[in-house]
Design an enzyme around this catalytic site. Structure first.
Site, PDB file in Angstrom:
ATOM      1  CB  ILE A  13      19.381  46.568  37.723  1.00 47.59           C
ATOM      2  CG1 ILE A  13      20.758  47.238  37.711  1.00 47.59           C
ATOM      3  CG2 ILE A  13      18.315  47.552  38.159  1.00 47.59           C
ATOM      4  CD1 ILE A  13      20.839  48.412  36.753  1.00 47.59           C
ATOM      5  CD  GLU A  14      17.746  42.211  33.771  1.00 46.52           C
ATOM      6  OE1 GLU A  14      17.644  41.708  32.646  1.00 46.52           O
ATOM      7  OE2 GLU A  14      16.772  42.585  34.451  1.00 46.52           O
TER       8      GLU A  14
END
Length: 496
Positions: free
Chosen positions: A307-308
């Site tokens: 995830i970012e």
């Protein structure tokens, strides 16, 4: 220490992740009592707040801010109202771009030069990231090197950086060891110092002994003032959870109950695109349920999730805590994670969609005229080899029954999501074709694929008629050759 007219860059993410909440509150209180500071420019890469009062809502007062450059806006309803009322200059840029631009400013380089954003609303041939009529300056320009087209996001001066850590040692170094993410705290601090500005930090406690040098994330020479806030919480969840900072393993994963059978149906069909060994990213909303489906199918061990916010592996939390990860295998700054994405790390990403048009372009950043912002959507969707968009076929009032291996439409939605032209291009279909990406659009009643000629209908749900339930509710005519029937085993529940 925060003067009028300052450009203030902050770190943080939804759910209270490394949010310098006490510093924000003090700034707001000063403004309410003294009407100072005024005319600030606020810069943030990700959404910061709780959709009600926290986070960037502390800055959302007329005359306190003059301009906002944000990657995601929905966490601050008051700020979006100021933008809609033209009381501020509103700009929207990709979340990863903002973080990486701060890093470039911190190295005194001439801005961020990247392909991220080409063909989308941040391209200067579209809106250039201007989100309302008051936003007039050009923050991005098109450039060319060796025959290749890029966007240059222009650098700017950062007068104040506001960051957060866990603890400060006797030397003045700060660690984020107990935080739920590192995000872009270092980039924010670097940008301010390189600009001749100051850095304000918030921590939870003082240490009596020096930190292990590998645990220093914010070196003392970047910091000008540090507020010790004993009541600082790890996230909005409150109590410190050692699994969120890597000090304990994640508890056994328990798939969240489906929000609705239709949402879980879409997630199940999207999960069919997951391949063993994939490095994959999951977005917000329906797409986040793909991980629940993989857990139900005992397939989570076959893939690597990223995830970012900087986490790889572990169990991503959902809802308003999206971006937090329990028991992550790897945690790096979000700036590093966006670099990984840009390098081609991602085999696939699963993202939401608000609108899809005849060119295969997708909008998630402006809905009903209101500013949403893409967060990391643009950075991620342009970098993955395969992109799977997940969403219902229509919205607002749609009622459906999933039962006996088929789908029945009980009431059609008032809003069609497949339109002739999207309101704002967050993902460019033509650019995706030029990049050679594989793109699917998964809904409960039909699956579409992006092909050189447009959007092709490739699957139809059992119980659904193309002529009755699909084509009349689209703003364009898709390519229809010989669509196959979706697997009836996906349609396994009778709950509405």
């Amino acid at each position: 220490m925060v003067p009028d007219g300052a450009t203030v860059a902050i770190t943080g993410a939804g759910g209270g992740v490394i949010e310098p909440e006490a510093v924000f509150a003090a700034l707001e209180q000063r403004f309410l009592s003294e009407t100072l500071p005024r005319d600030l420019t606020l810069v943030h890469a990700l959404g910061v707040g709780d959709r009600q009062q926290r986070g960037t809502n502390a800055f959302a007062h007329p005359t306190m801010v003059r301009r906002v450059v944000g990657g995601h806006w929905t966490w601050s309803p008051e700020m979006t109202r100021l933008a809609a009322d033209e009381e501020i200059e509103a700009y929207v840029l990709p979340g990863g771009v903002i973080s990486l631009l701060l890093r470039e400013i911190g190295a005194r380089r001439p801005g961020l030069i990247t392909t991220t954003g080409l063909g989308t609303f941040v391209d200067p041939r579209q809106s250039g990231g201007r989100a309302n009529a008051s936003a007039k300056d050009a923050l991005v320009e098109r450039v060319e090197f060796d025959g290749q087209e890029y966007l240059r996001y222009r650098p700017f001066r950062v007068d104040v950086g506001i960051v957060r850590g866990t603890a400060i040692d006797p030397n003045g170094n700060v660690t984020l060891r107990g935080e739920a993410a590192q995000l872009d705290a270092l980039a924010v601090a670097q940008a301010a110092k390189a600009s001749g500005g100051i850095v304000l930090a918030q921590v939870q406690r003082r240490l009596d002994t020096p930190l292990n040098p590998r645990d220093v994330q914010l070196p003392r020479f970047l910091l000008d003032a540090v507020a010790v806030v004993p009541e600082q919480r790890q996230t909005y969840l409150g109590a410190h959870d050692p699994a969120l900072c890597g000090d304990a393993p994640a508890p056994p994963y328990e798939p969240a109950p489906a929000a609705s059978p239709v949402r879980r149906l879409i997630a199940r069909r999207a999960a069919e695109e997951v391949r063993t060994g994939d490095v994959m990213n999951l977005g917000f909303g329906i797409s986040s349920e793909v991980v629940d489906v993989l857990a139900e199918q005992d397939r989570l061990g076959e893939v690597t999730t990223c995830i970012e916010q900087g986490h790889t592996g572990g169990t991503p939390l959902s809802g308003d805590m999206f971006g937090v990860c329990s028991g992550a295998e790897i945690t790096v700054p979000s700036t590093t994670q966006f670099d990984f994405f840009a390098s081609g790390l991602l085999d696939a990403t699963y993202l939401g969609m608000a609108e899809v048009d005849a060119s295969g372009s997708v909008n998630v950043s402006r809905i009903g005229g209101g500013i949403i912002g893409p967060g990391g959507f643009i950075d991620i969707s342009q970098s993955a080899r395969r992109v799977v968009f997940c969403g219902q076929f229509t919205a607002k009032g749609t009622r459906m029954t999933v039962a006996d291996g088929a789908l029945r439409i009980d009431r059609e939605g008032e809003v069609g999501k497949f339109v002739q032209a999207v309101d704002e291009v967050t993902f460019s279909g033509p650019q995706a074709l030029a990049r050679g990406q594989e793109v699917l659009y998964v809904t409960e009643r039909a699956v579409f694929r992006l092909v050189p000629d447009g959007v092709e209908l490739i699957e139809i749900a059992p119980g659904i008629s193309v002529d009755r339930d699909v084509l009349p509710h689209m703003g364009f005519i898709p390519i229809v050759r010989d669509p196959r029937v979706m697997d009836p085993a996906l349609f396994t529940t009778s709950t509405r």
